[in-house]
Design a protein around this motif. Structure first.
Motif, PDB file in Angstrom:
ATOM      1  N   LEU A 193       0.822  -1.213   0.000  1.00  0.00           N
ATOM      2  CA  LEU A 193       0.000   0.000   0.000  1.00  0.00           C
ATOM      3  C   LEU A 193       0.860   1.269   0.000  1.00  0.00           C
ATOM      4  O   LEU A 193       0.448   2.291  -0.563  1.00  0.00           O
ATOM      5  CB  LEU A 193      -0.933  -0.001   1.214  1.00  0.00           C
ATOM      6  CG  LEU A 193      -2.143  -0.926   1.129  1.00  0.00           C
ATOM      7  CD1 LEU A 193      -3.006  -0.794   2.378  1.00  0.00           C
ATOM      8  CD2 LEU A 193      -2.978  -0.621  -0.110  1.00  0.00           C
ATOM      9  N   LYS A 194       2.025   1.216   0.618  1.00  0.00           N
ATOM     10  CA  LYS A 194       2.881   2.402   0.633  1.00  0.00           C
ATOM     11  C   LYS A 194       3.245   2.807  -0.791  1.00  0.00           C
ATOM     12  O   LYS A 194       3.186   3.997  -1.148  1.00  0.00           O
ATOM     13  CB  LYS A 194       4.136   2.118   1.450  1.00  0.00           C
ATOM     14  CG  LYS A 194       5.074   3.319   1.558  1.00  0.00           C
ATOM     15  CD  LYS A 194       6.265   3.006   2.447  1.00  0.00           C
ATOM     16  CE  LYS A 194       7.180   4.222   2.562  1.00  0.00           C
ATOM     17  NZ  LYS A 194       8.355   3.935   3.434  1.00  0.00           N
ATOM     18  N   MET A 201      -6.366   6.268  -3.206  1.00  0.00           N
ATOM     19  CA  MET A 201      -6.263   4.914  -2.669  1.00  0.00           C
ATOM     20  C   MET A 201      -7.342   4.672  -1.612  1.00  0.00           C
ATOM     21  O   MET A 201      -7.914   3.571  -1.524  1.00  0.00           O
ATOM     22  CB  MET A 201      -4.882   4.691  -2.055  1.00  0.00           C
ATOM     23  CG  MET A 201      -3.820   4.335  -3.071  1.00  0.00           C
ATOM     24  SD  MET A 201      -4.255   2.853  -4.028  1.00  0.00           S
ATOM     25  CE  MET A 201      -4.462   1.648  -2.735  1.00  0.00           C
ATOM     26  N   ASP A 202      -7.635   5.679  -0.822  1.00  0.00           N
ATOM     27  CA  ASP A 202      -8.692   5.528   0.181  1.00  0.00           C
ATOM     28  C   ASP A 202     -10.030   5.267  -0.484  1.00  0.00           C
ATOM     29  O   ASP A 202     -10.816   4.415  -0.041  1.00  0.00           O
ATOM     30  CB  ASP A 202      -8.759   6.789   1.060  1.00  0.00           C
ATOM     31  CG  ASP A 202      -9.750   6.646   2.196  1.00  0.00           C
ATOM     32  OD1 ASP A 202      -9.569   5.739   3.036  1.00  0.00           O
ATOM     33  OD2 ASP A 202     -10.720   7.426   2.247  1.00  0.00           O
ATOM     34  N   HIS A 239       1.569   2.052  -3.576  1.00  0.00           N
ATOM     35  CA  HIS A 239       0.370   2.523  -4.269  1.00  0.00           C
ATOM     36  C   HIS A 239      -0.020   3.923  -3.807  1.00  0.00           C
ATOM     37  O   HIS A 239      -0.486   4.750  -4.615  1.00  0.00           O
ATOM     38  CB  HIS A 239      -0.792   1.553  -4.032  1.00  0.00           C
ATOM     39  CG  HIS A 239      -0.666   0.263  -4.785  1.00  0.00           C
ATOM     40  ND1 HIS A 239      -0.843   0.183  -6.148  1.00  0.00           N
ATOM     41  CD2 HIS A 239      -0.374  -0.999  -4.370  1.00  0.00           C
ATOM     42  CE1 HIS A 239      -0.680  -1.069  -6.551  1.00  0.00           C
ATOM     43  NE2 HIS A 239      -0.399  -1.819  -5.488  1.00  0.00           N
ATOM     44  N   ASN A 240       0.138   4.203  -2.513  1.00  0.00           N
ATOM     45  CA  ASN A 240      -0.176   5.542  -2.011  1.00  0.00           C
ATOM     46  C   ASN A 240       0.727   6.587  -2.657  1.00  0.00           C
ATOM     47  O   ASN A 240       0.292   7.695  -2.987  1.00  0.00           O
ATOM     48  CB  ASN A 240      -0.004   5.580  -0.489  1.00  0.00           C
ATOM     49  CG  ASN A 240      -1.167   4.925   0.246  1.00  0.00           C
ATOM     50  OD1 ASN A 240      -2.295   4.928  -0.236  1.00  0.00           O
ATOM     51  ND2 ASN A 240      -0.892   4.369   1.412  1.00  0.00           N
ATOM     52  N   GLN A 241       1.990   6.243  -2.839  1.00  0.00           N
ATOM     53  CA  GLN A 241       2.924   7.184  -3.465  1.00  0.00           C
ATOM     54  C   GLN A 241       2.594   7.398  -4.935  1.00  0.00           C
ATOM     55  O   GLN A 241       2.724   8.511  -5.453  1.00  0.00           O
ATOM     56  CB  GLN A 241       4.362   6.657  -3.312  1.00  0.00           C
ATOM     57  CG  GLN A 241       4.862   6.662  -1.880  1.00  0.00           C
ATOM     58  CD  GLN A 241       6.208   5.977  -1.726  1.00  0.00           C
ATOM     59  OE1 GLN A 241       6.638   5.219  -2.601  1.00  0.00           O
ATOM     60  NE2 GLN A 241       6.882   6.239  -0.606  1.00  0.00           N
ATOM     61  N   ALA A 269      -6.175  -0.370   6.906  1.00  0.00           N
ATOM     62  CA  ALA A 269      -6.645  -0.519   5.527  1.00  0.00           C
ATOM     63  C   ALA A 269      -7.204  -1.903   5.258  1.00  0.00           C
ATOM     64  O   ALA A 269      -7.699  -2.168   4.164  1.00  0.00           O
ATOM     65  CB  ALA A 269      -5.493  -0.234   4.567  1.00  0.00           C
ATOM     66  N   ARG A 297      -0.490   6.746  -6.556  1.00  0.00           N
ATOM     67  CA  ARG A 297      -1.852   7.219  -6.829  1.00  0.00           C
ATOM     68  C   ARG A 297      -2.269   8.388  -5.939  1.00  0.00           C
ATOM     69  O   ARG A 297      -3.196   9.127  -6.291  1.00  0.00           O
ATOM     70  CB  ARG A 297      -2.865   6.084  -6.626  1.00  0.00           C
ATOM     71  CG  ARG A 297      -2.651   4.863  -7.518  1.00  0.00           C
ATOM     72  CD  ARG A 297      -3.594   3.738  -7.078  1.00  0.00           C
ATOM     73  NE  ARG A 297      -3.406   2.515  -7.820  1.00  0.00           N
ATOM     74  CZ  ARG A 297      -4.101   2.146  -8.875  1.00  0.00           C
ATOM     75  NH1 ARG A 297      -5.049   2.948  -9.337  1.00  0.00           N
ATOM     76  NH2 ARG A 297      -3.865   1.003  -9.481  1.00  0.00           N
ATOM     77  N   TYR A 312      -2.911   9.351  -1.533  1.00  0.00           N
ATOM     78  CA  TYR A 312      -3.653   8.751  -0.434  1.00  0.00           C
ATOM     79  C   TYR A 312      -5.162   8.845  -0.641  1.00  0.00           C
ATOM     80  O   TYR A 312      -5.904   7.911  -0.324  1.00  0.00           O
ATOM     81  CB  TYR A 312      -3.272   9.431   0.886  1.00  0.00           C
ATOM     82  CG  TYR A 312      -1.918   9.011   1.412  1.00  0.00           C
ATOM     83  CD1 TYR A 312      -1.763   7.863   2.178  1.00  0.00           C
ATOM     84  CD2 TYR A 312      -0.771   9.770   1.129  1.00  0.00           C
ATOM     85  CE1 TYR A 312      -0.518   7.469   2.658  1.00  0.00           C
ATOM     86  CE2 TYR A 312       0.473   9.396   1.593  1.00  0.00           C
ATOM     87  CZ  TYR A 312       0.597   8.238   2.363  1.00  0.00           C
ATOM     88  OH  TYR A 312       1.829   7.849   2.816  1.00  0.00           O
TER      89      TYR A 312
END
Length: 389
Positions: A270-271, A282-283, A273-275, A319, A277, A279
């Motif tokens: 997830l880290k 992704m949420d 993907h957060n970078q 998450a 896309r 936060y």
């Protein structure tokens, strides 16, 4: 006896009609309190009963016993104004929470002051959290500022709160509660004569036997709904995983009385993907996956509550998503297929890698331990209890 308000209005408490009206008014307030928070209602009944017994043992007059009874019944009436987020909070209070909760005595007293009500009742409401050493609230009064009435209700209030069970705290034995009260006496907080009288009264009598009326079905549903709403994620049907821990404290719940299964959807990387896309995006994606999972389960699984088979619970832990299900092999296999569909969709549509962990637990196995095992274990091939030997 008469009591005079600031505007000169006088009430004669020897008048039977006054007693009838006032008693009816108290009954209405207690019913409001029962619908607002049934625990506080039961607590108030017990504090009033115990306070009267203490007063009788200390030799108080009949009218003083009556003031204790009335004051004990409504000593927490100010909690009608406390928000659910504070009143029902299962964990430790923050400084803001504590400040809000501590306001209930002032609010309650203001409802009755200057309205011709017995001043001893108002004093009980205002000062039942004061302590003889000045460490209480709301005014920080010491021994010289406290009559016998708030001293009695203060001790009864602490004893009942210690011995009564709540969903989010264990109850203490009478002996344990008395030990703590005597510590407060030693530290100069509570009146030693009052605690001595209390200890004598509870030797052969349990205040918890005072139950009041049994809640009607609508009230039970309302109370359950308010409790569960505290743990619900805003604008969703998911609950915080901490909701499970409350059932460890309350062994009467069906969730602690039968074997159960837990499923966990654990998202990977997830880290990264957060970078890539952001936060917020992704949420939104994770919420969409969770909502889609709920929709699929609702369409395929009977979620109607039953006495012997509680509905599924959907929970979030960071998450990750967690599903609680009373153990049923057939339904577990169905859930596994539905979860697998969501995992596949997450991969195809968003490129998210996710694994499903599931494990079966015995009745009464603590949820905290269950979650530790679930998130520490390797992925299991079936919804059965793995061999841990």
């Amino acid at each position: 006896m008469t009591y005079e308000a600031i505007d000169g209005f006088r009430i004669n408490l020897n008048d039977r009609g006054v007693h009838y009206v006032f008693d009816s008014f108290l009954d209405i307030l207690l019913q409001l309190l029962a619908y607002r928070d049934h625990y506080t209602y039961q607590h108030s009944l017990r504090v009033a009963a115990l306070s009267c017994r203490i007063g009788e043992r200390l030799g108080l007059a009949e009218d003083e016993i009556l003031a204790l009874e009335h004051g004990g019944l409504i000593h927490d009436i100010g909690k009608l104004s406390i928000p659910d987020d504070v009143l029902l909070k299962p964990g430790r209070f923050s400084p803001v929470d504590r400040c809000i909760m501590n306001s209930h005595s002032l609010i309650g007293a203001r409802l009755f002051e200057n309205r011709g009500i017995d001043e001893r009742i108002v004093e009980i409401i205002l000062r039942h959290h004061e302590r003889l050493d000045g460490s209480g609230y709301p005014e920080g009064l010491g021994a010289t500022g406290l009559s016998i009435f708030p001293r009695i209700v203060a001790a009864a209030d602490v004893y009942e709160a210690l011995t009564a069970r709540r969903p989010y705290k264990p109850d203490r034995s009478s002996a344990e509660a008395l030990d703590l009260l005597w510590l407060d006496v030693r530290d100069g907080k509570l009146d030693g004569a009052v605690v001595e009288a209390l200890a004598t009264e509870v030797r052969d009598w349990n205040p918890l036997t005072v139950q009041g009326h049994n809640p009607v079905e609508d009230l039970v549903r309302l109370e359950d709904f308010r409790q569960t709403c505290y743990f619900r994620e805003p604008l969703s049907q998911f609950y915080s995983y901490r909701y499970l821990f409350s059932f460890d404290q309350n062994r009467q719940t069906p969730l602690s009385a039968a074997p159960y299964a837990l499923f966990a959807l654990c998202f990977k990387h997830l880290k990264r993907h957060n970078q890539q896309r952001g936060y917020l995006e992704m949420d939104e994606i994770l919420c969409a996956i969770g909502e889609r999972l709920q929709e699929r389960i609702a369409a395929r699984v009977d979620l109607s509550p039953r006495q012997q088979e509680p509905p599924l619970l959907f929970l979030k832990k960071g998450a990750d998503y967690i599903i609680y299900n009373r153990f049923d092999r057939q339904r577990c296999r169905l859930l596994r297929r539905l979860v697998a569909d969501c995992i596949n969709e997450a991969d195809v549509r968003w490129g998210l890698e996710c694994e499903c962990r599931h494990r079966h637990f015995d009745a009464g196995e603590p949820f905290a331990l269950a979650l530790d095992l679930l998130f520490a274990a390797e992925v299991n091939s079936d919804c059965t209890r793995p061999d841990t030997t």
